[in-house]
Write a protein that holds these residues in place. Sequence first.
Motif, PDB file in Angstrom:
ATOM      1  N   UNK A   1    -100.574  55.681 -60.615  1.00 47.08           N
ATOM      2  CA  UNK A   1     -99.428  54.818 -60.879  1.00 47.08           C
ATOM      3  C   UNK A   1     -99.685  53.399 -60.380  1.00 47.08           C
ATOM      4  N   UNK A   2     -99.211  52.437 -61.131  1.00 42.45           N
ATOM      5  CA  UNK A   2     -99.244  51.041 -60.709  1.00 42.45           C
ATOM      6  C   UNK A   2     -97.864  50.706 -60.142  1.00 42.45           C
ATOM      7  N   UNK A   3     -97.850  50.241 -58.894  1.00 45.74           N
ATOM      8  CA  UNK A   3     -96.567  49.975 -58.237  1.00 45.74           C
ATOM      9  C   UNK A   3     -96.299  48.474 -58.210  1.00 45.74           C
ATOM     10  N   UNK A   4     -95.017  48.117 -58.144  1.00 45.42           N
ATOM     11  CA  UNK A   4     -94.631  46.711 -58.068  1.00 45.42           C
ATOM     12  C   UNK A   4     -94.623  46.244 -56.617  1.00 45.42           C
ATOM     13  N   UNK A   5     -94.114  45.047 -56.389  1.00 44.16           N
ATOM     14  CA  UNK A   5     -94.117  44.490 -55.030  1.00 44.16           C
ATOM     15  C   UNK A   5     -93.304  45.329 -54.054  1.00 44.16           C
ATOM     16  N   UNK A   6     -92.358  46.093 -54.570  1.00 45.84           N
ATOM     17  CA  UNK A   6     -91.550  46.946 -53.705  1.00 45.84           C
ATOM     18  C   UNK A   6     -92.160  48.312 -53.486  1.00 45.84           C
TER      19      UNK A   6
END
Length: 469
Positions: free
Chosen positions: A204-209
């Motif tokens: 999975x690619x996660x965002x800044x959070x």
Amino acid sequence: MSAAPSVEEGDVTRFRRHIGRLGYFALAFGGIVGSGWVVVLGEWLGAAGPGGAALAFAAGGLAMALICACYAELTARMPRTGAEFVYVREALGPIPGFLVGWFLLLNFIGLAAFEGTALVWLLSALLPSVEGPALYDVLGEPVHAGGLALSLGGIVLFAWLNGRGSSATVLFQKVMTYGFLAFALMLIVLGLGLGDLSNAKPLFKVDDGGLPWSGMFWVFSLGILFLNGFQGAAQVAEERAHGVSLRAVAGTMVAAVAAATVFYILIIFAVAGATPWNETVAAGLPTAHAFGALIPSAPWLADVVIIIAIASLTKTWNVIVIIGARLVVALARDNFLPSSLALLNVRGAPARAVAAFSIVAGFAVLLGPGAIVPILNLCAMCLAVTFVLLLIVLLKQRASGAPDPEFKVPGNALPIVIALLLVLAMGSAAAVLPLFRADGMPIEWFMMAGWAAIGFGLVRLSRGARSVR
């Protein structure tokens, strides 16, 4: 009661009935899967990672399968050329019907322009000099002489093919679709069999959070484009062979969405397993790059992937012209466009409608690659609005107490309401995200407004509009 006359007997407005189940599946699946699995798969991985992209496509596939089933029920209720235009016209009146048909026409004109540009991208990966010198810029991107010639040549080629009649176009579609399925299966087996799924980590690619949801939602919203195209079967429902039921036509549409979803999920993992996906997304054509690196002694596999993608693109382009021409025919039958555009030639082909659609698509191609992202967002907005109206029409048909058709979505109104909410979720991204990207009003909105103005002028001039005053 005498049988309806065939084209050979002098009827120049009625299509021949000859398409079988294999032809309907080829039209539906071939209209869905084009070149996106090569051209933009890197965008999917970069946004959500392999696991996130696969889950997003699985969710998008379930959503589009439900939407397609609703579409199929409308097709079973009103098996007419023009499909969406006819459904809305019969339920809500000629002007709403025209608006749906008109904006769907814009959608398929935009998709034809995309296919022309994608053809150039793929060919230039094989022959870098094919684009030729730059002629002018549109939205900061150069339009090259060679690329423009190739795109316009493709439009002429598919106009010629569709002018030869639906027997020729459906035969072409079956050859390209079933050939593609065979080669795609070989690629997936190679990727999954010789690759290493540890290359797919992180899944999975996660965002800044630290959360994966934003990228997954974006990929999910793309389902409205990349799992769209099954309408090719609905548009030619009038042309089904004797003995082919409307239930069979509906079944091929839903099966095509399911098959396309499975293909996208498998090719995502095949590519992610071939090489570390974080490296793959940086390549110009990630799918080709991944297979080219899969077997060190066979870098030519990258070229094979590109050739398969070009062949796949042709079947999607063919369906786009089939749908676009039949929308023109339907609008001309109701006099929203010149009635002569509804006439068929001696081969039973809507040659005049094909020519009209292809000419406008040719002008869209002149915008070049700089306009592709706005055009795709525009297409998604057109499709979302159309799907919403069609689902409302289906709810109205159910409430009217009309007899059940040969194919019906199981259950009461709940599945249709769920489909409506899913369309709104998918379509919202296309309408809202350009606001965050653009300085001022997004160009997509200007395109919509301009096309609406042309449509308003046609309504004012058309006999179809005057007849309802």
